[in-house]
Design an enzyme around this catalytic site. Sequence first.
Site, mmCIF file in Angstrom:
data_model
loop_
_atom_site.group_PDB
_atom_site.id
_atom_site.type_symbol
_atom_site.label_atom_id
_atom_site.label_comp_id
_atom_site.label_asym_id
_atom_site.label_seq_id
_atom_site.Cartn_x
_atom_site.Cartn_y
_atom_site.Cartn_z
ATOM 1 N N PRO A 186 -0.286 5.979 5.901
ATOM 2 C CA PRO A 186 -1.087 7.109 5.458
ATOM 3 C C PRO A 186 -0.479 7.821 4.261
ATOM 4 C CG PRO A 186 -0.753 7.145 7.830
ATOM 5 C CD PRO A 186 0.180 6.126 7.270
ATOM 6 N N GLU A 187 -1.261 7.941 3.193
ATOM 7 C CA GLU A 187 -0.887 8.757 2.044
ATOM 8 C C GLU A 187 -2.027 9.753 1.836
ATOM 9 O OE1 GLU A 187 0.937 6.735 -1.243
ATOM 10 O OE2 GLU A 187 1.652 5.098 0.012
ATOM 11 N N LYS A 220 -0.419 15.098 2.915
ATOM 12 C CA LYS A 220 -0.363 14.115 3.994
ATOM 13 C C LYS A 220 -0.598 14.757 5.362
ATOM 14 C CE LYS A 220 2.989 11.130 1.639
ATOM 15 N NZ LYS A 220 4.290 10.429 1.778
#
Length: 280
Positions: A2-3, A51
């Site tokens: 995840p970014e 994030k």
Amino acid sequence: MPEGDTIHRVAAALRPVLDGQTLLACTCELAAVDDWQIVGRRVDRVEARGKNLLVHCAPLHAVAGEADPRRADQLPVAIWTHLGMHGRWSVRGAGDVARSSGPRPSLVLRTQTHAAVCTRPEILKFLGPRGLLRSRALAQLGPDLLDPGADLDEAVARLRALGEVALGAAIMRQSAVAGIGNVYKSELLFLERRDPFAPVAALEAAELRALLERARELMRLNLDRGGPRRTRFEGRGRLWVYERSGRPCRVCGELIQMRRQGRLARSTYYCPGCQAQSPS
């Protein structure tokens, strides 16, 4: 992994399910959910912040005048998750959670028609107004590149303040600019032909701004895409350098290398032929 673009996509998927809905049930394994009386609250909005993902819930009981800070039911609460390397949000039918396969849910938010499920997050906390203000991880975040109102000049100033910090480590500092992770770091610096190991001070403000504009462009291109993230949109192969150590550069043919850098020793992939004079 995840970014920033991943979290914005998650938020977009959760909003039709949660925004404006009343939470009929909440189960949580990692935080003291009962202290906040989540059941019965209305979800005001789902927010992606770098994030981080925040589910903002209205007070359970409205009061005339100022709310009593000792009464959790009179205060808004934000459910804060950071997915880290292995976390995931998903949307399921209201009755589909118990019989689903996969990791055990860490958090389940149920409405009348759906369940929003979070598994294996790195951070899961319930924060009142004071908690939101006091959380250093949230309060000190730099501008989110996918926020339409992001102040890139502010992000440039925060980066320049890092001085001798290596560029590859600096653009991963969420306190300077929020949203860039390991994949975008390596891909962005390759596309801009920048040495990941050169100090931030080696770049002028205009060069740093151009770097951030390119990062924002790449992230926006992936917001509406299905499937894995891409930074290469022609030919075979989604990415230019990330996880391609020992394989030939798609531009010059030199072998891609990987070095670890920064306080967390994160992997940086780069082409020594295309990206200035990166030290070996």
